[in-house]
Design a protein around this motif. Structure first.
Motif, PDB file in Angstrom:
ATOM      1  N   GLY A 336       0.858  -1.559   0.062  1.00 11.29           N
ATOM      2  CA  GLY A 336      -0.281   0.148   0.456  1.00 11.29           C
ATOM      3  C   GLY A 336       0.668   1.476  -0.124  1.00 11.29           C
ATOM      4  N   VAL A 337       0.108   2.691   0.020  1.00 10.44           N
ATOM      5  CA  VAL A 337       1.022   3.620  -0.344  1.00 10.44           C
ATOM      6  C   VAL A 337       0.103   4.727   0.240  1.00 10.44           C
ATOM      7  CG1 VAL A 337       1.641   3.744  -2.456  1.00 10.44           C
ATOM      8  CG2 VAL A 337      -0.095   4.329  -2.418  1.00 10.44           C
ATOM      9  N   THR A 338       1.172   5.744   1.050  1.00 11.04           N
ATOM     10  CA  THR A 338       0.992   7.210   1.981  1.00 11.04           C
ATOM     11  C   THR A 338       2.002   8.043   0.532  1.00 11.04           C
ATOM     12  OG1 THR A 338       2.339   7.346   3.521  1.00 11.04           O
ATOM     13  CG2 THR A 338       0.145   6.278   3.230  1.00 11.04           C
ATOM     14  N   ASN A 339       1.487   9.242   0.774  1.00  9.76           N
ATOM     15  CA  ASN A 339       2.386  10.624   0.145  1.00  9.76           C
ATOM     16  C   ASN A 339       3.434  10.838   1.181  1.00  9.76           C
ATOM     17  OD1 ASN A 339       2.442  12.033  -1.830  1.00  9.76           O
ATOM     18  ND2 ASN A 339       1.761  13.770  -1.905  1.00  9.76           N
ATOM     19  N   ALA A 340       4.512  11.010   0.992  1.00  6.38           N
ATOM     20  CA  ALA A 340       5.270  11.418   1.238  1.00  6.38           C
ATOM     21  C   ALA A 340       5.296  12.465   1.724  1.00  6.38           C
ATOM     22  CB  ALA A 340       6.398  11.266   0.572  1.00  6.38           C
ATOM     23  N   ALA A 441      11.228  -3.063  -7.451  1.00  7.37           N
ATOM     24  CA  ALA A 441      10.232  -3.000  -7.550  1.00  7.37           C
ATOM     25  C   ALA A 441      10.127  -1.857  -7.078  1.00  7.37           C
ATOM     26  CB  ALA A 441       9.063  -3.272  -7.409  1.00  7.37           C
ATOM     27  N   LEU A 442      10.802  -0.666  -6.468  1.00  8.88           N
ATOM     28  CA  LEU A 442      10.233   0.354  -6.179  1.00  8.88           C
ATOM     29  C   LEU A 442      11.723   1.023  -6.803  1.00  8.88           C
ATOM     30  CD1 LEU A 442       9.803   0.224  -2.214  1.00  8.88           C
ATOM     31  CD2 LEU A 442       7.982   0.473  -4.258  1.00  8.88           C
ATOM     32  N   SER A 443      12.815   0.200  -7.576  1.00 16.22           N
ATOM     33  CA  SER A 443      14.080   0.827  -7.672  1.00 16.22           C
ATOM     34  C   SER A 443      13.751   2.018  -8.903  1.00 16.22           C
ATOM     35  CB  SER A 443      15.049   0.166  -8.196  1.00 16.22           C
ATOM     36  OG  SER A 443      14.453  -0.681  -9.299  1.00 16.22           O
ATOM     37  N   ALA A 449       6.535  10.868  -4.585  1.00 18.99           N
ATOM     38  CA  ALA A 449       7.393  10.306  -3.610  1.00 18.99           C
ATOM     39  C   ALA A 449       6.515  10.022  -2.924  1.00 18.99           C
ATOM     40  CB  ALA A 449       8.315  10.749  -2.173  1.00 18.99           C
ATOM     41  N   GLN A 450       6.804   8.349  -2.275  1.00 15.55           N
ATOM     42  CA  GLN A 450       5.564   7.648  -1.823  1.00 15.55           C
ATOM     43  C   GLN A 450       5.880   7.172  -0.528  1.00 15.55           C
ATOM     44  OE1 GLN A 450       1.438   7.862  -2.458  1.00 15.55           O
ATOM     45  NE2 GLN A 450       2.945   9.978  -3.199  1.00 15.55           N
ATOM     46  N   ASN A 451       5.691   6.182   0.543  1.00 11.95           N
ATOM     47  CA  ASN A 451       5.828   5.565   1.416  1.00 11.95           C
ATOM     48  C   ASN A 451       5.023   4.289   1.378  1.00 11.95           C
ATOM     49  OD1 ASN A 451       7.339   7.457   2.824  1.00 11.95           O
ATOM     50  ND2 ASN A 451       5.478   8.355   3.803  1.00 11.95           N
ATOM     51  N   PHE A 452       5.623   3.072   0.315  1.00 13.59           N
ATOM     52  CA  PHE A 452       5.219   2.416   0.360  1.00 13.59           C
ATOM     53  C   PHE A 452       5.496   1.088   1.323  1.00 13.59           C
ATOM     54  CE2 PHE A 452       6.375   3.693  -3.872  1.00 13.59           C
ATOM     55  CZ  PHE A 452       5.717   2.929  -4.820  1.00 13.59           C
ATOM     56  N   ALA A 462       7.714  -4.075   6.038  1.00 10.32           N
ATOM     57  CA  ALA A 462       8.764  -3.271   5.852  1.00 10.32           C
ATOM     58  C   ALA A 462       7.723  -1.792   5.228  1.00 10.32           C
ATOM     59  CB  ALA A 462       9.862  -3.895   4.726  1.00 10.32           C
ATOM     60  N   ILE A 463       8.422  -0.929   5.261  1.00  7.59           N
ATOM     61  CA  ILE A 463       8.026   0.436   4.932  1.00  7.59           C
ATOM     62  C   ILE A 463       9.459   1.555   3.590  1.00  7.59           C
ATOM     63  CG2 ILE A 463       8.305   1.458   6.780  1.00  7.59           C
ATOM     64  CD1 ILE A 463       5.180   3.370   6.361  1.00  7.59           C
ATOM     65  N   ARG A 464       8.694   1.566   3.331  1.00  8.49           N
ATOM     66  CA  ARG A 464      10.269   1.916   2.109  1.00  8.49           C
ATOM     67  C   ARG A 464       9.860   3.141   2.260  1.00  8.49           C
ATOM     68  NH1 ARG A 464      15.318   1.977   0.130  1.00  8.49           N
ATOM     69  NH2 ARG A 464      15.676   3.289  -2.323  1.00  8.49           N
ATOM     70  N   GLN A 465      10.527   4.678   2.447  1.00  4.08           N
ATOM     71  CA  GLN A 465      10.189   5.859   1.650  1.00  4.08           C
ATOM     72  C   GLN A 465      10.299   5.945   0.383  1.00  4.08           C
ATOM     73  OE1 GLN A 465      10.501  10.914   2.057  1.00  4.08           O
ATOM     74  NE2 GLN A 465       8.839   9.888   2.864  1.00  4.08           N
ATOM     75  N   GLN A 466      10.058   6.179  -1.289  1.00  6.29           N
ATOM     76  CA  GLN A 466      10.447   5.685  -2.261  1.00  6.29           C
ATOM     77  C   GLN A 466      10.134   7.202  -3.393  1.00  6.29           C
ATOM     78  OE1 GLN A 466      12.840   3.921  -3.487  1.00  6.29           O
ATOM     79  NE2 GLN A 466      13.074   5.211  -5.045  1.00  6.29           N
ATOM     80  N   GLY A 467      11.706   7.690  -4.044  1.00 12.10           N
ATOM     81  CA  GLY A 467      11.261   8.680  -4.387  1.00 12.10           C
ATOM     82  C   GLY A 467      12.217   9.446  -5.234  1.00 12.10           C
TER      83      GLY A 467
END
Length: 804
Positions: A336-340, A441-443, A449-452, A462-467
């Motif tokens: 799932g995602v949230t906005n960074a 996949a996030l690469s 930018a999102q928090n996946f 896990a969680i990663r902020q990707q952008g």
């Protein structure tokens, strides 16, 4: 994804709704039949595709290969939401005046020019170039587009969605460029809360020292997404932390007419997500939840869908107009995602050499501009032309724009202008089997930018902020910058330095649009962040054990108002109770005994909303426009200005910070905080006298609005929650998709609901059939079996797409 921020001028041709041959009642979805035949002959298919529609009209698409799968997805999405998907990309491209005319005071022409000037079309062209250069991506996009176009080719004029008939136009062929525009639209929605120019006006007039005092981050309470690691943050780049922003100019004169900035997308957009590991669940396996907060609209933001081939089985929600699943799960993982909330837009003042604007100052020389000539067709009017000037930093959006430091030309550098492959991320997440696949996949993901968030059948969370984030010097991007001295972004935070957390000792991960990390993180970050929902969620998760689905549902619907709990006791302590009449004392007692819960029946929630709005408006009256009659959101900024946010405002009050704005400009008296709060309370009492409905849900009267703002196709609902509350259902925004995943026994069971229905046709029973279920917390099981026979038992209708 997007609704126009402007009202339709004039009256659509509602008479067409009543035409029995082409209008509302012709569209067969208000019966039990689909608006597509059960057997479809489709050019381009390699093998037959079967689509099982269940009782909620969820399509379960079974194909034998990927190319056919995405063809079928395009066909089915178009059959459900053709007008929505096209209208959104036409708005993104800046073509609304082509459909609707100039509008009152040229509002539609101005909207279109804004879209082109900020670069949605330009960014989509960069994305398209990447798609066209990659045969694999090109094939997926072409397959999807071919499916959309096959559906359109099957339609006669009388079969077109009603909005085409009301507005009076026909759909255009779909292509990869339109999908790229859709992705740019998403980027614009989720990265538009930046205030460089407004912050600069403030600091130039009142001084940077006062700006720093009033606009603090309050790092002591931010409860960031990523706690500082035990061994500290690591940086693979050498960071110069000694840099400080140069001295800003000062001009404390009162300038009457600062420039009117383009309308920004809603700051209330946000999201929640969280996951807990087996140590906190009753099953011993992970659980994951997500609820992205977007503008509530008809047709709904999402379409729920299940995609299956011999090598793929994934379920979730999709953006109408893009292939694949955006938020969902497969047989192995869920995400799932949230906005960074990170600011990835910077503004630069540009000095032109002469009126022709052929050259602009760059260091000690003059650099040639590039000019793009744009034409805007106007329904019922003459074509309008605009010249967009590009610099090495980006397009010049504002020319001769009035600021507190005189007239400026502003160029925009925006991460979304750079070519990127976000669609590749979702393609790979749909097929991911473990944590390593998720990270890979996030690469590909750059902007917005999102928090996946992630969980797997292996038991990992896990969680990663990707952008993609430029390496910024301290305070870079808070204010507008001198374009003659700045290079375009070229150095970015390395992939391995972007915060990631896997299987933490606290046994949960979460995000709610708050700060990514505290100030010990070695890279400078800034943006617009949440201060309340994140702390409530983390407190609940830290105390959660033996959790099950009901616990996650309860957290989705948590209506505790932390802002009120922290601010209201202080606000009430300033009131002169002895001056109140019986009605005032009654309101005071109700607020004093309130449990700070914004449930739909609460009158205290309504009282607090009015009290804090009135206080905020009185305190920051230098910057806030009076509420527009009939409006709901009170904080309409005067042109060129922005005040501190609510958290900053209440911390200033709690910490007894004295500043020049504790005053009401409308009086000759110099007020104190006590004066303002008493004035605000008395104004609240006056406001209550004019209200027919005091219960929170009825006062808030949440609106789910048609994308073209057609009242007959919109609805209001009585629900609790609010912005800055975990159940973030406000007046216009809210959880656009609630999803819970339970990994019990190593098999993922999904539950979800969204505020709308699968169909985009207002005449269909599937247009809004899920609204009450969403409001009441009735989740549906998300059945993602690879066994097609499962759907033969629950099917609503079977559709077969066959090759000739």
């Amino acid at each position: 994804m997007i609704a126009l921020n402007i009202r339709l001028a004039g009256k659509p041709a509602f008479g067409k709704l009543l035409n029995p041959f082409s209008g509302f009642y012709h569209l067969g979805e208000n019966t039990n039949n689909l608006h597509i035949p059960e057997d479809i002959i489709a050019e381009g298919l390699a093998e037959e595709v079967t689509v099982y529609f269940d009782e909620r009209r969820i399509p379960h698409i079974f194909a034998q290969n990927e190319k056919d799968l995405y063809f079928a997805q395009g066909y089915i999405v178009a059959s459900l939401r053709l007008w929505q998907m096209e209208f959104q990309v036409l708005a993104a491209e800046g073509r609304i005046s082509e459909l609707l005319g100039a509008g009152d005071n040229n509002q539609f022409i101005n909207f279109d020019i804004q879209q082109r000037r900020i670069g949605l079309k330009y960014g989509a062209e960069q994305k398209l170039a990447l798609i066209e250069s990659d045969p694999f991506s090109k094939e997926i996009m072409e397959s999807f587009a071919n499916g959309v176009n096959a559906y359109m080719a099957s339609l006669k004029n009388k079969d077109l969605p009603i909005e085409y008939q009301l507005i009076g136009y026909k759909p255009e062929p779909w292509n990869a460029y339109k999908t790229a525009l859709l992705l740019m639209n998403m980027s614009n929605v989720l990265t538009s809360t930046e205030y460089d120019i407004e912050h600069s006006n403030f600091a130039i007039k009142y001084g940077k020292e006062l700006f720093d005092s009033l606009f603090r981050n309050y790092d002591d309470v931010i409860d960031p997404i990523f706690p500082t690691p035990a061994d500290g943050w690591q940086s693979t780049l050498a960071i110069d932390s000694s840099f400080k922003l140069g001295t800003l100019p000062r001009n404390d004169s009162n300038i009457e007419d600062l420039g009117a900035l383009y309308t920004k997308n809603d700051v209330q957009i946000g999201s929640n997500n969280w996951a807990i590991d087996g140590e906190k669940t009753s099953s011993g396996y992970p659980m994951l939840a997500n609820d992205p907060h977007l503008k509530l609209s008809f047709p709904s933001v999402w379409i729920e869908m299940h995609l299956n081939t011999p090598d793929l089985n994934t379920y979730g929600v999709v953006f109408p107009g893009a292939p694949g699943i955006i938020i969902g799960f497969n047989d192995y993982i869920g995400w799932g995602v949230t906005n960074a909330g990170r600011d990835v837009k910077d503004w630069y003042s540009i000095e032109f050499k002469d009126d022709g604007k052929d050259y602009y100052k760059w260091k000690d020389d003059w650099k040639a501009t590039t000019k793009i000539y744009e034409a805007f067709k106007v329904k019922g009017g003459e074509t309008v032309y605009d010249t967009i000037i590009h610099t090495h930093l980006g397009p010049v959006v504002y020319e001769n724009f009035p600021t507190q430091d005189g007239q400026k030309n502003f160029a925009l550098q925006w991460m979304a202008h750079r070519g990127s492959k976000e669609y590749q991320t979702f393609y790979e997440l749909n097929r991911a089997k473990n944590y390593d696949d998720y990270i890979a996949a996030l690469s590909h993901y750059s902007c917005p930018a999102q928090n996946f968030i992630f969980a797997s059948v292996d038991g990992d969370i896990a969680i990663r902020q990707q952008g993609e984030f430029p390496v910024l010097e301290s305070e870079e991007g808070i204010f507008f910058l001198d374009g003659s001295k700045k290079e375009a972004w070229s150095e970015f935070i390395p992939f391995e330095d972007i915060p990631t957390m896997k299987n933490p000792q606290r046994h949960f991960v979460s995000s709610a649009n708050q700060h990514v990390a505290d100030t010990s993180y070695p890279y400078f970050t800034h943006g617009v962040f949440e201060y309340y929902r994140n702390r409530v969620i983390n407190e609940e998760l830290s105390q959660m054990y033996d959790a099950d689905i009901d616990d996650f549902k309860a957290l989705h619907f948590n209506e505790f108002n932390l802002m009120a709990a922290e601010a209201l006791p202080i606000m009430l302590s300033y009131l002169e109770i002895e001056t109140l009449d019986n009605h005032g004392k009654e309101i005071f007692e109700t607020l004093s005994s309130w449990d700070y819960t914004n449930n739909s029946s609460s009158k205290a929630a309504t009282y607090f909303q009015l009290f804090h709005e009135n206080y905020y408006t009185l305190l920051w009256d230098e910057f806030v426009e009076p509420e527009v009659p009939g409006g709901w959101d009170p904080f309409q900024w005067k042109d060129g200005w922005k005040a501190p946010n609510e958290y900053q405002t209440f911390r200033l009050l709690a910490d007894s910070i004295d500043h020049r704005f504790i005053d009401n400009e409308a009086t000759e008296k110099i007020e104190t905080s006590k004066d303002l709060l008493n004035l605000a309370f008395h104004q609240t009492l006056e406001d209550l006298m004019h209200l027919d409905e005091l219960a929170w849900g009825k006062y808030k009267n949440t609106l789910i609005e048609h994308l073209a703002m057609i009242p007959a196709f919109s609805t209001n609902i009585d629900v609790g929650g609010n912005y800055k509350i975990v159940n973030a259902t406000g007046k216009y925004h809210g959880p656009s998709w609630r999803m819970i995943l339970d990994f019990d026994g190593g098999k993922i069971k999904g539950y979800g609901v969204y505020p709308g229905g699968q169909s985009g046709n207002p005449g269909s029973k599937f247009y809004d059939n899920l609204v009450n279920e969403w409001a009441n917390g009735n989740y549906h099981e998300l059945i993602n079996s690879s066994d097609a026979s499962v759907y033969q038992n629950i099917q609503y209708q079977t559709v077969r797409l066959k090759k000739p």
